[in-house]
Write a protein that holds these residues in place. Structure first.
Motif, PDB file in Angstrom:
ATOM      1  N   ALA A 233       0.840  -1.195   0.000  1.00  0.00           N
ATOM      2  CA  ALA A 233       0.000   0.000   0.000  1.00  0.00           C
ATOM      3  C   ALA A 233       0.875   1.244   0.000  1.00  0.00           C
ATOM      4  O   ALA A 233       1.843   1.335   0.751  1.00  0.00           O
ATOM      5  N   ALA A 234       0.529   2.186  -0.859  1.00  0.00           N
ATOM      6  CA  ALA A 234       1.303   3.426  -0.965  1.00  0.00           C
ATOM      7  C   ALA A 234       1.019   4.336   0.218  1.00  0.00           C
ATOM      8  O   ALA A 234       1.897   5.068   0.666  1.00  0.00           O
ATOM      9  N   ASP A 235      -0.211   4.301   0.708  1.00  0.00           N
ATOM     10  CA  ASP A 235      -0.612   5.171   1.807  1.00  0.00           C
ATOM     11  C   ASP A 235      -1.678   4.455   2.616  1.00  0.00           C
ATOM     12  O   ASP A 235      -2.599   3.859   2.054  1.00  0.00           O
ATOM     13  N   VAL A 236      -1.551   4.524   3.925  1.00  0.00           N
ATOM     14  CA  VAL A 236      -2.550   3.971   4.832  1.00  0.00           C
ATOM     15  C   VAL A 236      -2.894   5.073   5.815  1.00  0.00           C
ATOM     16  O   VAL A 236      -2.026   5.578   6.524  1.00  0.00           O
ATOM     17  N   VAL A 237      -4.172   5.447   5.838  1.00  0.00           N
ATOM     18  CA  VAL A 237      -4.635   6.490   6.738  1.00  0.00           C
ATOM     19  C   VAL A 237      -5.500   5.842   7.803  1.00  0.00           C
ATOM     20  O   VAL A 237      -6.461   5.133   7.483  1.00  0.00           O
ATOM     21  N   ILE A 238      -5.143   6.076   9.057  1.00  0.00           N
ATOM     22  CA  ILE A 238      -5.916   5.548  10.176  1.00  0.00           C
ATOM     23  C   ILE A 238      -6.837   6.645  10.690  1.00  0.00           C
ATOM     24  O   ILE A 238      -6.396   7.752  10.979  1.00  0.00           O
ATOM     25  N   ALA A 239      -8.119   6.313  10.779  1.00  0.00           N
ATOM     26  CA  ALA A 239      -9.108   7.199  11.375  1.00  0.00           C
ATOM     27  C   ALA A 239      -9.649   6.486  12.610  1.00  0.00           C
ATOM     28  O   ALA A 239      -9.998   5.307  12.541  1.00  0.00           O
TER      29      ALA A 239
END
Length: 125
Positions: A32-38
């Motif tokens: 994955a190029a980017d993983v955003v945690i919310a």
């Protein structure tokens, strides 16, 4: 060797810090190029208002707050997603979100990756 998530941007909506970090690492390990945690619905809404995601992993409940309305928004946008949850009464979720994979906690990296791959394929059809 190519990973299942090569170059993808993934949203992880999870309020349990250690689980979120584990899922992030699983996604990164698969390219994955980017993983955003919310960690809240507000965080997830803010993230999706400024970024397009290729897929999402949603906990069903953040504390006592349901993520189903947010999931409906993702469905309307055409963003593939899976649910990851320890929640046991899944009839309502299956009825409201037919075809959406629910991965039970605790889950393995293979479980979550397989579910994400399936969700992306279903959305592309």
């Amino acid at each position: 060797m190519a990973g299942l998530l090569d170059g993808l941007r993934i949203l992880v909506l999870e309020d349990e810090f250690l689980i979120a970090m584990d899922v992030e690492q699983i996604c990164r390990d698969e390219g994955a190029a980017d993983v955003v945690i919310a960690r809240s619905i507000a965080d997830a809404e803010a993230a999706t208002s400024s970024l397009d995601f290729d897929a999402a992993i949603l906990d069903l409940l953040l504390g006592s707050v349901s993520t189903l309305p947010f999931a409906a928004t993702l469905r309307e946008r055409g963003t593939p997603f899976v649910f990851a949850s320890g929640y046991t009464d899944l009839k309502e979720i299956s009825a409201s979100f037919p075809g959406i994979k629910i991965v039970g906690k605790p889950y393995s990296g293979d479980d979550i990756l397989s579910a994400l791959a399936q969700a992306r394929l279903q959305t592309q059809v």
